[in-house]
Design a protein around this motif. Structure first.
Motif, mmCIF file in Angstrom:
data_model
loop_
_atom_site.group_PDB
_atom_site.id
_atom_site.type_symbol
_atom_site.label_atom_id
_atom_site.label_comp_id
_atom_site.label_asym_id
_atom_site.label_seq_id
_atom_site.Cartn_x
_atom_site.Cartn_y
_atom_site.Cartn_z
ATOM 1 N N THR A 1 0.828 -1.205 0.000
ATOM 2 C CA THR A 1 0.000 0.000 0.000
ATOM 3 C C THR A 1 0.866 1.260 0.000
ATOM 4 O OG1 THR A 1 -0.217 -0.061 2.409
ATOM 5 C CG2 THR A 1 -1.907 -1.196 1.141
ATOM 6 N N GLY A 2 2.127 1.116 -0.452
ATOM 7 C CA GLY A 2 2.957 2.303 -0.684
ATOM 8 C C GLY A 2 4.086 2.473 0.311
ATOM 9 N N ARG B 1 -5.426 3.519 -3.455
ATOM 10 C CA ARG B 1 -4.794 2.940 -4.643
ATOM 11 C C ARG B 1 -3.273 3.091 -4.637
ATOM 12 N NH1 ARG B 1 -5.589 4.987 -9.200
ATOM 13 N NH2 ARG B 1 -6.397 6.999 -8.552
ATOM 14 N N THR B 2 -2.726 3.822 -3.653
ATOM 15 C CA THR B 2 -1.276 4.014 -3.607
ATOM 16 C C THR B 2 -0.571 2.671 -3.418
ATOM 17 O OG1 THR B 2 -1.570 6.192 -2.665
ATOM 18 C CG2 THR B 2 0.598 5.211 -2.386
ATOM 19 N N SER B 3 0.462 2.461 -4.207
ATOM 20 C CA SER B 3 1.278 1.259 -4.069
ATOM 21 C C SER B 3 2.722 1.642 -4.367
ATOM 22 C CB SER B 3 0.805 0.179 -5.048
ATOM 23 O OG SER B 3 1.541 -1.012 -4.851
ATOM 24 N N ASN C 1 6.544 5.112 -5.251
ATOM 25 C CA ASN C 1 5.085 5.064 -5.163
ATOM 26 C C ASN C 1 4.426 5.390 -6.495
ATOM 27 O OD1 ASN C 1 5.080 4.401 -2.465
ATOM 28 N ND2 ASN C 1 4.830 6.508 -1.765
ATOM 29 N N TYR C 2 3.254 4.842 -6.700
ATOM 30 C CA TYR C 2 2.431 5.192 -7.858
ATOM 31 C C TYR C 2 0.986 4.869 -7.489
ATOM 32 C CZ TYR C 2 1.899 0.224 -8.909
ATOM 33 O OH TYR C 2 1.585 -1.108 -8.829
#
Lengths: 451, 356
Positions: free
Chosen positions: A388-389, A445-447, B188-189
């Motif tokens: 999740t980032g 949606r952050t990854s 990050n994206y």
């Protein structure tokens, strides 16, 4: 209610959930809903909250999506809801004396306000309270930027210790949410979204034999880890301090009623606020597609305690409970980072040892450049991770016109630094200051990926 | 001349070794850098494929250098080659492809890595085992190609696709998607789907088959076995090091409450115990009420002073402190290496590490 009566005899606890969408929020001479607009009687709300002798002063503000506003330091975010189940209120065990060990949650109905939340701020208790930006680049990272906020800025009496301070602010949030729900949702409201969620039946429950399951679908369980390191790192299940609890089954849709609430001052990015628990997307998705795409066999709650012995005990018991559901696979969600990485890996490896597949949700602390390893513990069985980032990645948040709360604390917050204020008024901070930005229940949606 | 040149063509400078530059084989590996106008060898293929992609390019010059010359004189070689390339004001520099030629790969990587900070975009291509990949993947765009020259056409095709994007000013945010080697950094994206949906999809895949892809591969963990106990402490110097964030009041070094970028070294001289007035916790990962109330709970000087008399060791007069909260493992390893060197220099024989 005919629905409740019908389901009282059925094995499956069933909850009917009605969602009232709020399009605007304003102060008015009376609290209530009018044509989709939620109106708040400010003085009445304040006087209710100030009946707590620990509270010296409450300031109430309204903030809308898209405004040039920064809310800081945020402690908790709560969605107002009203339970229509007789004898069973929202925030069971917290605003009522509900005991999950003598009572099973009944079937019935709940109504929620969508699009609006109660947000608590006030002088900092821990270092790990968060920021919500209502516009600008920071608004892309958190669902809270899309909500109307009723912000409670709480000042406690002088001489109140940190732990009572945290509890006072926490309770004020629940009371305000309850007050709003009781005034706004206490009449028939038509024309809004609703759904019915049917819970799995646990081994040994009455009527288990009568419950049929479609064949050929994968059996999926959920292990729900709660941050419980104590001392400002606490979570409560039906009012029970979860660090004193053993891993246990939970009726999944209990979350809708606020059965799990946050008392956490852990890092803002990956703490689960009460809102996150009320809307746990893993629970909801597993219930919604149950019997169609999989058989959802149950949810086990477990804790993240401090000592090695407690970690070993909880992970062994949690893995045993999961195994008793005979699932093919388990989703494991974590809260917090660092120390809980060890709990996550123990849960993963002990469940995999039962021959059950696991997927883990975790954020990363890979350093500002992304060059470091991301977790402090690992196990070869942890081979299916959803990221999740990277919470250490730095983002620049330009100045916003209005601060609700107090932004002087930003340099001391987890993710801030003594040099984070830039000459043009922007702040260069790690993503971890934005509340919910790397949420490990999977809201956002952050990854992160290798570049 | 800058940007696009006359006839609105993009200007490219190509770097080749002595072999592909047509100077000769290994016997010419010591040849010094030289420049010829226009394209040479694989350069013609690049021009052809760029034309097919409707990208007007001209290889204005080809710089050629012997593999051994560059390997043995890297600094000198770069000092000669970089100004030469800059003189042509190229829009793009292409180096190689180097396939599995080690010295050639190292040269291509060094040149590309040096050009990028000068504002000149540069790309190269190598086989995955070329030593230039590990050396330069973090600082250069390296397209993955075959190990031998039969892979030339494929390598050039891939480089042209990447080169076209670079020429048209597209920022390459995710080199892997362009056929390049990963740079090994986490970035990050925004994924198209929220994480809970990905988690469920990944679980269904993992249940259904052995082919599934994690979003974060767990790295090898460096576990340190504890040393054997020291029997007799008499005469030893023992130091205290803590990640519990105990610092002099006011946190003079501004150690961050999370993801610390530094540690502090503080004197214990003359202190029998730590006091609330003089020391505090700067740590943001635990409730430090009790540590602030009695800092000895995290950095136990009071006990050390008692035991010093009882067991006959000597308390080192400096302690080291950082905050172990969200602090990257890289930073922690760096701190530990530096602290260890100082402790050894100062004659410390044993260390007590306290954490929270």
């Amino acid at each position: 209610m005919s629905i409740a009566k019908h389901h009282a005899l059925a094995p499956h606890i069933t909850h009917h959930w009605k969602k009232i969408t709020v399009s605007d929020l304003d102060f008015a001479p009376a609290t209530g809903l009018e044509n989709g607009k939620l109106l708040i009687h400010r003085d009445e709300l304040i006087s209710r909250l100030q009946s707590d002798p620990n509270i010296r002063n409450v300031k109430v503000d309204i903030v809308h999506p898209g405004e040039s506003v920064r809310i800081v330091p945020v402690k908790d975010v709560i969605e107002p809801r009203l339970s229509l189940i007789p004898g069973y209120q929202v925030f069971p065990g917290v605003l009522s004396g509900w005991d999950p060990d003598t009572n099973r949650i009944p079937s019935g109905e709940i109504v929620s306000v969508c699009g609006m939340v109660v947000t608590t701020v006030g002088s900092i208790v821990g270092f790990q309270e968060g920021v919500i930006d209502m516009s600008g680049p920071g608004a892309k990272y958190s669902l809270f930027s899309q909500k109307h906020h009723l912000v409670l800025d709480i000042t406690v009496q002088e001489g109140i210790g940190r732990h009572d301070h945290e509890k006072t602010a926490r309770m004020a949030g629940f009371k305000a949410a309850d007050y709003i729900a009781r005034h706004a949702l206490n009449k028939p409201l038509a024309g809004n979204a609703h759904e019915t969620l049917i819970n799995p039946v646990y081994p040994g429950s009455p009527g288990r034999q009568g419950s049929a399951e479609p064949k050929g679908l994968p059996r999926i369980a959920y292990l729900y880890m709660l941050q419980t390191q104590g001392l400002l790192h606490d979570t409560y299940y039906c009012g029970i301090d979860a660090k004193k609890m053993l891993p246990r089954f939970m009726v999944p849709s209990e979350v809708l009623f606020g059965a799990i609430v946050s008392g956490n001052c852990v890092s803002a990015c990956d703490k689960n606020t009460t809102y996150h628990h009320q809307n746990n997307p893993i629970v909801l998705e597993l219930l919604r597609r149950d019997k169609t795409d999989w058989n959802f066999v149950g949810c086990v709650l477990t804790n993240e305690n401090v000592t090695l012995g407690e970690k070993q005990q909880s992970s062994t018991l949690a893995a045993g409970l999961i195994a008793s559901l005979i699932p093919d696979g388990v989703i494991i969600s974590k809260e917090g980072f660092g120390n809980p990485d060890a709990d996550l890996m123990m849960n993963c490896s002990k469940i995999e040892a039962h021959g059950i597949k696991t997927v883990l949700l975790t954020d990363e602390f890979a350093g500002q450049a992304g060059a470091s390893q991301s977790l402090v513990d690992g196990h070869p069985d942890a081979n299916a991770i959803v990221s999740t980032g990277n919470a250490n990645e730095v983002i620049v948040l330009p100045p916003l016109k209005k601060i609700v709360g107090d932004d002087r604390v930003i340099t001391k917050m987890a993710g801030g630094s003594s040099k984070c204020r830039l000459p043009d008024g922007s702040i260069a901070v790690e993503l971890q200051v934005l509340i919910g930005s790397t949420n490990q229940l999977g809201f956002e949606r952050t990854s992160a990926r290798f570049i | 001349m800058s940007g696009t040149s006359r006839n609105k063509q993009y200007r490219i400078v190509h770097y080749l070794n002595q072999f592909f530059g047509g100077v000769g084989g290994e016997e010419q590996a010591n040849c010094e850098p030289r420049t010829i106008q226009g394209s040479k060898g694989p350069g013609r293929l690049f021009e052809k494929f760029f034309r097919e992609q409707n990208v007007p390019v001209e290889i204005v010059a080809t710089v050629i250098c012997g593999d051994s010359y560059f390997a043995e004189n890297q600094e000198k070689g770069l000092g000669e080659i970089l100004p030469e390339i800059q003189g042509y004001s190229p829009d793009l520099v292409i180096a190689g492809p180097a396939f599995n030629a080690g010295r050639y790969g190292m040269a291509c990587g060094a040149i590309c890595s040096s050009l990028n900070p000068l504002g000149i975009p540069a790309i190269t291509a190598m086989y995955k085992e070329n030593p230039g990949v590990d050396q330069y993947r973090k600082t250069a765009l390296i397209v993955e190609c075959a190990d031998i020259v039969t892979g030339m056409e494929d390598a050039v095709q891939k480089m042209v696709r990447l080169g076209k994007k670079v020429l048209q000013g597209e920022k390459i945010e995710f080199p892997k998607a362009e056929g390049c080697f990963e740079q090994g950094l986490r970035k990050n994206y925004f994924h198209a789907e929220p994480a809970y949906q990905r988690a469920i999809a990944l679980l269904l895949q993992k249940i259904g088959s052995d082919s599934f892809e994690t979003e974060y591969p767990i790295p090898f963990f460096d576990r340190v076995d504890p040393q054997a106990a020291i029997g007799d402490l008499k005469g030893l110097t023992i130091a205290l090091v803590t990640s519990g964030g105990i610092v002099p009041t006011g946190n003079p070094d501004h150690i961050e409450s999370s993801n610390a970028s530094k540690y502090g070294r503080y004197s214990l001289e003359g202190l029998e115990k730590l006091e609330t007035k003089t020391h505090q916790s700067a740590h943001g990962g635990y409730d430090n009420t009790y540590a602030n109330h009695d800092p000895n709970r995290v950095l136990p000087i009071d006990m050390m002073r008692e035991l010093e008399k009882e067991l006959g060791f000597k308390q080192h007069e400096w302690y080291y402190a950082t905050v172990g909260n969200g602090t990257s493992v890289d930073s922690a390893q760096k701190f530990a290496k530096e602290i260890a060197v100082e402790l050894i220099r100062d004659g410390v024989q044993a260390v007590i590490l306290t954490s929270t």
